[in-house]
Design a protein around this motif. Structure first.
Motif, PDB file in Angstrom:
ATOM      1  N   PRO A 109       0.816  -1.224   0.056  1.00 34.71           N
ATOM      2  CA  PRO A 109      -0.105   0.068   0.155  1.00 34.71           C
ATOM      3  C   PRO A 109       0.887   1.236   0.065  1.00 34.71           C
ATOM      4  N   ASN A 110       0.506   2.194  -0.729  1.00 37.17           N
ATOM      5  CA  ASN A 110       0.937   3.492  -0.687  1.00 37.17           C
ATOM      6  C   ASN A 110       2.490   3.677  -1.236  1.00 37.17           C
ATOM      7  N   PHE A 111       2.735   2.633  -2.270  1.00 37.43           N
ATOM      8  CA  PHE A 111       3.809   2.558  -3.139  1.00 37.43           C
ATOM      9  C   PHE A 111       4.318   3.843  -3.711  1.00 37.43           C
ATOM     10  N   GLY A 112       3.463   4.690  -4.134  1.00 42.02           N
ATOM     11  CA  GLY A 112       3.676   5.983  -4.264  1.00 42.02           C
ATOM     12  C   GLY A 112       4.667   6.920  -3.401  1.00 42.02           C
ATOM     13  N   GLN A 113       4.074   6.629  -2.016  1.00 44.39           N
ATOM     14  CA  GLN A 113       4.923   7.407  -1.222  1.00 44.39           C
ATOM     15  C   GLN A 113       6.226   6.792  -0.910  1.00 44.39           C
ATOM     16  N   PHE A 115       8.203   5.155  -3.036  1.00 44.31           N
ATOM     17  CA  PHE A 115       8.954   5.533  -4.101  1.00 44.31           C
ATOM     18  C   PHE A 115       9.337   7.085  -3.822  1.00 44.31           C
ATOM     19  N   ASP A 116       8.673   7.959  -3.423  1.00 40.26           N
ATOM     20  CA  ASP A 116       9.108   9.259  -3.246  1.00 40.26           C
ATOM     21  C   ASP A 116      10.119   9.360  -2.203  1.00 40.26           C
ATOM     22  N   ASP A 117       9.690   8.444  -1.002  1.00 42.75           N
ATOM     23  CA  ASP A 117      10.456   8.681   0.157  1.00 42.75           C
ATOM     24  C   ASP A 117      11.825   8.208  -0.032  1.00 42.75           C
ATOM     25  N   THR A 118      11.987   7.024  -0.834  1.00 41.22           N
ATOM     26  CA  THR A 118      13.346   6.670  -1.265  1.00 41.22           C
ATOM     27  C   THR A 118      14.075   7.439  -2.056  1.00 41.22           C
ATOM     28  N   LEU A 119      13.547   8.170  -2.930  1.00 43.06           N
ATOM     29  CA  LEU A 119      14.264   9.105  -3.555  1.00 43.06           C
ATOM     30  C   LEU A 119      14.944  10.342  -2.925  1.00 43.06           C
ATOM     31  N   PHE A 120      13.820  10.861  -1.925  1.00 45.95           N
ATOM     32  CA  PHE A 120      14.009  11.974  -1.075  1.00 45.95           C
ATOM     33  C   PHE A 120      15.265  11.500   0.141  1.00 45.95           C
ATOM     34  N   LEU A 142      18.458  16.750  -4.834  1.00 48.22           N
ATOM     35  CA  LEU A 142      18.711  15.972  -6.119  1.00 48.22           C
ATOM     36  C   LEU A 142      17.551  15.771  -6.719  1.00 48.22           C
ATOM     37  N   PHE A 143      16.312  15.187  -5.927  1.00 45.44           N
ATOM     38  CA  PHE A 143      15.119  14.689  -6.407  1.00 45.44           C
ATOM     39  C   PHE A 143      13.905  15.605  -5.729  1.00 45.44           C
ATOM     40  N   ASP A 144      12.885  15.569  -6.712  1.00 44.19           N
ATOM     41  CA  ASP A 144      11.383  16.127  -6.186  1.00 44.19           C
ATOM     42  C   ASP A 144      10.726  14.968  -5.828  1.00 44.19           C
ATOM     43  N   ARG A 145       9.369  15.091  -5.519  1.00 39.68           N
ATOM     44  CA  ARG A 145       8.769  13.900  -4.881  1.00 39.68           C
ATOM     45  C   ARG A 145       7.809  13.733  -6.427  1.00 39.68           C
ATOM     46  N   VAL A 146       8.288  12.536  -6.923  1.00 36.82           N
ATOM     47  CA  VAL A 146       7.759  12.391  -8.449  1.00 36.82           C
ATOM     48  C   VAL A 146       6.185  12.121  -8.303  1.00 36.82           C
ATOM     49  N   SER A 147       5.800  11.218  -7.349  1.00 41.79           N
ATOM     50  CA  SER A 147       4.378  10.886  -7.634  1.00 41.79           C
ATOM     51  C   SER A 147       3.587  12.050  -7.384  1.00 41.79           C
ATOM     52  N   SER A 153      -5.150   9.462  -6.704  1.00 38.68           N
ATOM     53  CA  SER A 153      -5.768   8.190  -7.052  1.00 38.68           C
ATOM     54  C   SER A 153      -4.758   7.561  -7.847  1.00 38.68           C
ATOM     55  N   LYS A 154      -3.925   7.939  -8.546  1.00 35.97           N
ATOM     56  CA  LYS A 154      -2.912   7.457  -9.654  1.00 35.97           C
ATOM     57  C   LYS A 154      -1.379   7.396  -9.320  1.00 35.97           C
ATOM     58  N   ARG A 155      -1.143   7.861  -8.204  1.00 38.26           N
ATOM     59  CA  ARG A 155       0.174   7.938  -7.684  1.00 38.26           C
ATOM     60  C   ARG A 155       0.772   6.419  -7.672  1.00 38.26           C
ATOM     61  N   ASP A 156       0.023   5.392  -7.072  1.00 35.98           N
ATOM     62  CA  ASP A 156       0.728   4.266  -6.857  1.00 35.98           C
ATOM     63  C   ASP A 156       0.862   3.314  -8.175  1.00 35.98           C
ATOM     64  N   ALA A 157      -0.083   3.546  -9.114  1.00 36.23           N
ATOM     65  CA  ALA A 157      -0.180   2.879 -10.366  1.00 36.23           C
ATOM     66  C   ALA A 157       1.074   3.684 -11.149  1.00 36.23           C
ATOM     67  N   PHE A 158       1.240   4.837 -11.225  1.00 38.11           N
ATOM     68  CA  PHE A 158       2.223   5.918 -11.698  1.00 38.11           C
ATOM     69  C   PHE A 158       3.664   5.379 -11.459  1.00 38.11           C
ATOM     70  N   CYS A 159       3.764   5.357 -10.202  1.00 38.42           N
ATOM     71  CA  CYS A 159       5.168   4.775  -9.727  1.00 38.42           C
ATOM     72  C   CYS A 159       5.456   3.502 -10.083  1.00 38.42           C
ATOM     73  N   LYS A 160       4.382   2.401  -9.927  1.00 42.62           N
ATOM     74  CA  LYS A 160       4.617   1.160 -10.497  1.00 42.62           C
ATOM     75  C   LYS A 160       5.027   1.120 -11.770  1.00 42.62           C
ATOM     76  N   ALA A 161       4.354   1.635 -12.722  1.00 41.74           N
ATOM     77  CA  ALA A 161       4.714   1.630 -14.294  1.00 41.74           C
ATOM     78  C   ALA A 161       6.386   2.407 -14.411  1.00 41.74           C
ATOM     79  N   ILE A 162       6.667   3.362 -13.546  1.00 41.12           N
ATOM     80  CA  ILE A 162       8.010   3.802 -13.684  1.00 41.12           C
ATOM     81  C   ILE A 162       8.984   2.624 -13.212  1.00 41.12           C
ATOM     82  N   ILE A 163       8.880   2.153 -12.068  1.00 41.24           N
ATOM     83  CA  ILE A 163       9.815   1.147 -11.360  1.00 41.24           C
ATOM     84  C   ILE A 163       9.822  -0.130 -12.518  1.00 41.24           C
TER      85      ILE A 163
END
Length: 544
Positions: A109-113, A115-120, A142-147, A153-163
């Motif tokens: 759950p909350n994969f988008g977060q 993903f962002d926390d990892t880059l941050f 270096l990084f923004d919070r990409v999601s 509603s689309k953040r988790d799916a968006f970051c999954k597609a990226i990874i």
């Protein structure tokens, strides 16, 4: 297909895949798309660079298919020892930062977060290495919070597609490649994000031919070391990368400033790709003309060994033009500050301020190459002529290359490259390359492209200081003064009248032939005149 060509194809495919993900989530051609693409690409690059480094340090990892799991089982002390051995241009990563770790956790759950926390976390852990500074001193990490660029509603799916796009191949086998490979990749990566968009701070990608000629004519001694390179209007760093490549990345330190946040981010990426991480701390986002950042311990402007610049030609600086007229700026802007017109404020010749700033920023042995509108080299009054006069009187002018029209596809302004050298006390070479090149279409615009042979001709002629009919001329400072400080090669070319030696008999024969031919023409003329009169008399017409 060679390994390099294969990886270049795969890398470009990754970039295309990331753009496709953005398009699928409504971010195609969005103002934030370039941030997502470049930052995700950088995350991938840093991961693979770390993998490459640790496998060099611990040879057992190189043959370990589950090397990420093996690293997770290192003791804290062993892992810290490993981090101490990686090169300074490699990000300090923890096992939870790996792409593989995110890939295996993408169904949480909350994969988008996550993903962002990892880059941050990566950005925070590497702030001292990878942060760009603003002219006020604040750091841009270096990084923004990409999601957050998509709806919640689309953040988790968006970051999954990226990874899922990042696990198909690794950069590891190409980290021994040098500039030429990464230059191609970088240009492809940013091809949609560094063009003239018609905005206030429109950015132009300096053509490869211009950058190559500038670097090759500046760096004629490859034995230099520990030199400083500067660009006060750096953009994405094309000129600086060519310069560093000509000198040797390990032999120089890069300094820059640019008002654009986007350009500073792209320049940081360019430095990382080209093994110039040690210079990121010198990359400043800010207004060079109003707030020049690089100063020495005495508070005076720093001077540099090499300076390259393709400054903005026309830009509205009316908001701060009054602030430039200070005692501290009198030496820097020795020729004056351009007047602010009542209309067309975006047509102000701000480039003349950059030229003066560069002249002021050269070290005692400094060299510079500056792209200028060709009109600058012949202007017979105003700030432009005062600047040229100073260059000649101070004996710091090395030469000028007038480029073909449309060398920049996005602007119709004819440009020349101005070369300075504080140690040039001899002749000056002026080149008219306006007739070189081939016209090609680039989108809706026409562009002139120089061949490799033509590029090399310009470089060799400039460096050898050779004169060639209707192409180049070598002149003295006194010659330039006599021509009212014009730097146009064409004004120094000899006007040649071709003639051949003939005998008196041959001359008489030619004159008799001319006389005979002329008499024949006169006779034919009289005959035609009579024929016309005869025809006119035969015409009948009704009187009104």
């Amino acid at each position: 297909m060679t390994d390099t060509a294969k990886f270049e194809t795969q890398t470009k495919a990754l970039i295309d895949d990331l753009k496709s993900v953005c398009a699928n989530y409504g971010l195609g051609n969005d103002g934030n798309e370039f941030k997502i693409i470049t930052q995700v690409f950088l995350y991938k690059f840093l991961n693979d660079k770390f993998a490459f480094e640790v496998k060099q340090i611990d040879k057992n990892l190189a043959t370990d298919e589950n090397w990420q799991e093996t690293l997770k089982n290192y003791s804290k002390n062993d892992y810290e020892m490993l981090l101490m051995q990686v090169s300074e241009g490699t990000a300090q990563l923890q096992p939870e930062h790996f792409i593989a770790a995110l890939y295996h956790n993408q169904d949480k759950p909350n994969f988008g977060q996550l993903f962002d926390d990892t880059l941050f976390a990566i950005a925070t852990a590497n702030t001292d290495i990878f942060s760009v500074k603003e002219d006020g001193g604040a750091k841009v990490i270096l990084f923004d919070r990409v999601s957050e660029f998509v709806s919640p509603s689309k953040r988790d799916a968006f970051c999954k597609a990226i990874i899922n796009k990042l696990v198909n191949f690794s950069f590891e086998k190409i980290f021994n490649e040098k500039y030429d490979f990464y230059a191609t990749i970088f240009e492809y990566l940013i091809s949609d994000y560094n063009k003239d968009s018609g905005g206030k701070y429109a950015e132009y990608f300096t053509p490869h031919a211009v950058a190559k000629i500038m670097a090759a004519c500046l760096v004629t001694d490859t034995n230099v070391s520990n030199v400083t390179c500067y660009d006060p209007s750096a953009g994405s760093g094309t000129l600086l990368m060519n310069l560093a490549h000509a000198i040797g990345e390990e032999k120089c330190t890069i300094y820059s400033q640019d008002i654009s946040q986007k350009s500073s981010s792209l320049l940081r990426l360019n430095l990382i790709l080209n093994n110039l991480v040690h210079s990121i701390q010198n990359i400043i986002q800010g207004n060079t003309i109003l707030h020049p950042y690089h100063k020495n311990e005495q508070g005076k402007l720093e001077t540099f060994d090499y300076i390259v610049s393709n400054p903005p030609f026309k830009l509205d600086f009316s908001d701060y033009s009054v602030d430039l007229d200070t005692k501290e700026n009198h030496d820097r802007f020795f020729a004056g500050i351009p007047n602010v017109p009542k209309a067309k404020k975006d047509s102000m010749a701000i480039y003349t301020l950059f030229i003066q700033h560069i002249m002021h920023s050269l070290s005692t042995k400094g060299k510079a190459a500056i792209v200028v509108p060709t009109g600058f080299i012949t202007a017979q009054s105003g700030i432009e002529k005062k600047i040229r006069t100073k260059m000649v009187e101070a004996k710091m002018l090395a030469g000028v290359v007038s480029m073909p029209s449309n060398i920049f596809a996005t602007t119709g302004t004819n440009v020349s490259i101005l070369f300075l050298d504080k140690q040039n006390k001899g002749d000056v070479v002026l080149i008219d390359a306006s007739n070189l090149g081939t016209k090609v279409k680039e989108g809706k615009n026409q562009k002139t492209v120089l061949s490799d042979i033509e590029e090399q001709k310009i470089i060799d002629t400039f460096n050898a200081k050779t004169a060639e009919d209707d192409f180049s001329v070598v002149v003295s400072y006194k010659d330039i003064e006599a021509k009212n400080y014009s730097l146009s090669a064409g004004q120094y070319f000899e006007v040649k009248i071709e003639y051949i030696d003939i005998s008196a008999e041959e001359f008489t024969t030619k004159m008799n032939t001319f006389e005979t031919n002329l008499e024949s023409l006169f006779a034919e003329s009289k005959s035609l005149e009579k024929e016309i009169q005869k025809n006119l008399k035969s015409l009948k017409y009704d009187k009104l």
